[in-house]
Design an enzyme around this catalytic site. Structure first.
Site, mmCIF file in Angstrom:
data_model
loop_
_atom_site.group_PDB
_atom_site.id
_atom_site.type_symbol
_atom_site.label_atom_id
_atom_site.label_comp_id
_atom_site.label_asym_id
_atom_site.label_seq_id
_atom_site.Cartn_x
_atom_site.Cartn_y
_atom_site.Cartn_z
ATOM 1 N N GLU B 186 9.620 -8.282 -45.084
ATOM 2 C CA GLU B 186 10.258 -7.043 -45.541
ATOM 3 C C GLU B 186 10.177 -6.836 -47.048
ATOM 4 O OE1 GLU B 186 11.802 -8.995 -43.259
ATOM 5 O OE2 GLU B 186 11.868 -7.672 -41.492
ATOM 6 N N HIS B 255 23.095 -8.119 -36.909
ATOM 7 C CA HIS B 255 22.290 -6.951 -36.528
ATOM 8 C C HIS B 255 23.133 -5.707 -36.306
ATOM 9 C CE1 HIS B 255 19.359 -10.103 -35.900
ATOM 10 N NE2 HIS B 255 18.416 -9.214 -35.687
#
Lengths: 332, 453
Positions: B186, B255
């Site tokens: 990322e 998450h």
């Protein structure tokens, strides 16, 4: 990895080119000395990282750069800007935080850019410029403009994870990028022996299949040769290349660094025996390419440019207070 | 004329220092770069180098002197050819560097000024039924067709067709040069995309979820949001960072986070949070066209939901404009993303009790459509802010502050915040439900500000 394999190469530099390189290195040296003085006078504040000692690296790279090539580096960036063709007045005025600076006084020493000269900063977060530079390479490939991204980082930055994320993508996608590791032996105050497992930083791309080589970064001739080889590799679609420039900074990491982590003898030895500008001067004289008078003329010339920049940086006004609220967003 | 050597500033904060030691004596010749003296700053003992060649003519401040102000003359250097007699003609001390005068403050009365209202949304008459997923895909495809500089990159966006199938069909239409599967990296691919943005391309960065954007947040903020300002307006970065945000269902603490307040904090970013498929399509098209960095917060639970979307090739929504999803006169409820549905459900509960709630779908978190919220509160005199994220320094905190600044005189009750529970998201079904705002909690808050409890 065949790290030392040499392919491609630069044509022999002409006498005129050699003299130009000398002048460019001298301009950086005198500019940085002046910046140091202005800092001492309180006209430049905050962080200010001088490039003195490392001049041959960027001058040698830029000597063989292509017309569409782009450049990005960290916060030790004044030399890169000057050699990319940015106006010394605008650079110095940014250092003093004035309206005439490249970022109109809003960026400072570490944050200057010139889209026109394809210089993309000037970044203050160690290592962050490496994926950004891979992105410049991505854009060269996407637009097929034939350019190569020159992506500079220091020996300290090569321990940042994002450098390897960039190596991986650049190699995977065969991006036209030359990663230039300016190894000046110290990550701020920590010597490379104390911060890097393995001293051969040019091998840091081995796992990604990126060729690399060590270069005498104090010799403009050596830098230029290696740069031509690396740029040719990247430009021909073979992907990235790593050059480890072994260089040295004479000054501290930034202005407030007393540099107690290294000996005076070490600094003196590098200055007296390996100085890139002195070496070039001796070569020019020995080869009869210039006279003492010719050197003095360059000296005077460079001094005048730097003096003019310093004067501009003090007479240019501070940015208008309304500038506080501009350039946050582009009006769509 | 001899050259004055002034007491240098050798650190960002130094105003005075101790002249610890002279390393040259009067009469010694000095070369530029040679160390003249050692000076103790507030941080360290620093070596001070000569700037010019010459002879140290006179020492003006003795070794050991403390509290020497920056820019005080400390020595005189004789230039080539000058002798000591020149010392008497030394110039008066040079003017010191200007101390920063207190600047005249540029006017900024409220911390967050009320922006001029964004243009009105056009009125559309023809609609088609679409899922949020399809609307997002269509938005990207349409923009990619019109602008060759637009490309999509992220994990699983190409061959896999998107981890949540948002990019279905894009690889086939646009090819691998413009729909790019990245490694799981990322920070690397966000940085790479910002660099491509500097070079004039228009990247769409898909984070598989916004939770993973924390790996890349340095580039979102330091590389994308701040560069225009730091470059004095020279270097733009037109880029969209998009992906599902907030809680999905039973995926645990790492998450299930809402990043609206994180990104909304940062000048230089626009932050959008669509609810319906029309929001998703119209706002994503606007985000891609926008020359600024935009954080685009989607929601996994909404991807499969269907809504009416204007059937018009020119459909796009203005950034910075909220939408009144349900008109009402008794209480205003603000919400964004999936919480808009929760607010509408709460409004139905309230309707049965005779309370008509006005539900505002914020759509744009930064800039926030303060004008629309204030206009609603002038009518209802009451407001409840609803969000899925944590309460501390959340969007509700912002709305409460904005109401104090812009609508204080119209409020008949204190602003009430309904937010996610101030805990990491639990996994157990019953606890997860308790951690997320439910319609009855919102209805309770509305009853409270209407003094109907």
């Amino acid at each position: 990895m065949a790290s030392k394999k040499k392919v491609g190469g630069a044509a022999e530099p002409t006498p005129k080119e050699l003299i130009r390189y000398y002048r460019e290195m001298l301009l950086i040296r005198r500019f940085e000395e002046k910046a140091g003085q202005l800092y001492g006078m309180g006209l430049i504040n905050g962080f200010c990282h001088l490039y003195i000692g490392q001049e041959a690296v960027v001058v040698g790279m830029q000597a063989v750069a292509g017309p569409a090539d782009s450049c990005i580096t960290s916060y030790r960036d004044h030399g890169h800007m000057l050699v990319c063709g940015m106006d010394p007045k605008g650079v110095m005025a940014e250092l003093t935080g004035r309206a005439g600076g490249y970022s109109r006084g809003k960026g400072g020493s570490m944050h200057m850019f010139s889209k026109e000269k394809r210089f993309y900063g000037g970044h203050g977060i160690v290592g962050a410029q490496v994926p950004l530079g891979a992105g410049l390479g991505f854009a060269h490939k996407y637009t097929k403009d034939g350019g190569v991204a020159h992506v500079y980082c220091g020996d300290g930055a090569v321990n940042q994870g994002q450098v390897y994320e960039s190596f991986n993508m650049a190699s995977l996608w065969k991006l036209p990028v030359v990663f230039v590791i300016e190894n000046n032996k110290y990550a701020m105050g920590t010597s490379s022996a104390r911060h890097a497992a393995g001293q051969e930083l040019y091998k840091r791309g081995d796992a990604y299949g990126i060729p690399g080589e060590p270069v005498n970064g104090m010799s403009i001739i050596a830098v230029r040769e290696a740069a031509a080889r690396a740029l040719e590799h990247a430009r021909s679609g073979q992907g990235p290349y790593i050059l480890e420039m072994n260089t040295y900074r004479y000054r501290g990491h930034s202005m407030s660094d007393p540099a107690k982590y290294r000996s005076k003898e070490e600094v003196t030895r590098m200055r007296e025996q390996h100085d890139p500008i002195d070496q070039m001067k001796e070569k020019l004289l020995a080869d009869g390419l210039i006279t003492e008078d010719g050197l003095k003329e360059i000296d005077r010339d460079v001094k005048a440019v730097v003096t003019e920049a310093a004067e501009f940086s003090q007479t240019s006004p501070e940015p208008d207070v309304s500038e506080l609220w501009t350039d946050i967003l582009i009006e769509a | 004329m001899p050259i004055q050597v002034l007491m240098p500033a050798l650190s960002p904060t130094m105003t005075e220092g101790k002249l610890a030691n002279w390393l040259k004596a009067e009469g010694d010749s000095v070369k530029a770069g040679e160390v003249l003296a050692e000076i103790e700053t507030d941080k360290a003992t620093m070596e001070f180098e000569a700037a010019e060649d010459g002879v140290l003519g006179k020492i003006l401040v003795a070794a050991g002197t403390e509290g020497v102000a920056v820019n005080t003359p400390i020595a005189l250097i004789l230039a080539d050819g000058e002798d000591a007699s020149a010392l008497s003609s030394a110039p008066a001390p040079a003017a010191a560097a200007p101390t920063a005068a207190a600047p005249v403050a540029a006017a900024a009365p409220a911390a967050v000024p009320m922006a001029p209202a964004a243009p009105d949304e056009k009125v559309y008459t023809s609609f088609k039924r679409q899922t949020v997923r399809e609307a997002l895909r269509d938005a990207m495809a349409e923009e990619m067709r019109t602008d060759p500089k637009v490309f999509l990159l992220g994990e699983e966006v190409a061959q896999y067709q998107g981890a949540y199938k948002v990019s279905q069909g894009l690889l086939e239409e646009f090819g691998a040069e413009r729909v790019i599967d990245t490694p799981i990296t990322e920070m690397g691919f966000a940085g790479l995309a910002c660099g491509a943005g500097y070079a004039g391309l228009k990247p769409i960065v898909e984070f598989m979820t916004m939770n993973f954007s924390m790996q890349a947040i340095d580039h979102v903020i330091n590389s994308a949001a701040k560069t225009l300002y730091m470059s004095g307006g020279q270097l733009e970065c037109s880029i969209v960072f998009r992906g599902p945000n907030g809680a999905a269902s039973r995926v645990g603490a790492q998450h299930s986070q809402d990043y609206a307040s994180w990104y909304a904090h940062c000048p230089g970013l626009k932050v959008l949070a669509p609810w319906s498929a029309a929001d998703a399509k119209g706002l994503l098209k606007a985000a891609i066209r926008d020359p600024n960095p935009v954080v685009f917060l989607e929601n996994e639970l909404l991807y499969g939901q269907s809504f009416d979307v204007p059937d018009d090739p020119d459909f796009v929504l203005p950034i910075g404009r909220a939408k009144i999803e349900r008109a009402g006169t008794h209480v205003t409820i603000t919400a964004y993303s999936r919480m808009v549905q929760v607010a509408l459900d709460a409004a139905e509960l309230l309707k049965a009790e005779g309370i008509e709630a006005e539900v505002i779908n914020l759509r744009s978190i930064r800039p926030l459509d303060i004008a629309t919220i204030v206009a609603s509160v002038k009518k209802t005199n009451r407001i409840v802010s609803l969000e899925e994220g944590w309460p501390v320094a959340g969007i509700g905190s912002e709305i409460a502050a904005v109401m104090m600044e812009h609508a204080f005189d119209w409020l008949d009750a204190p602003v009430v915040r309904v937010a996610g529970a101030d805990v990491p998201m639990p996994y157990a079904a019953n606890l997860e439900k308790l951690a997320l705002p439910q319609p009855n909690q919102v209805a309770d808050a509305a009853r409270a500000v209407c003094y109907r409890r």
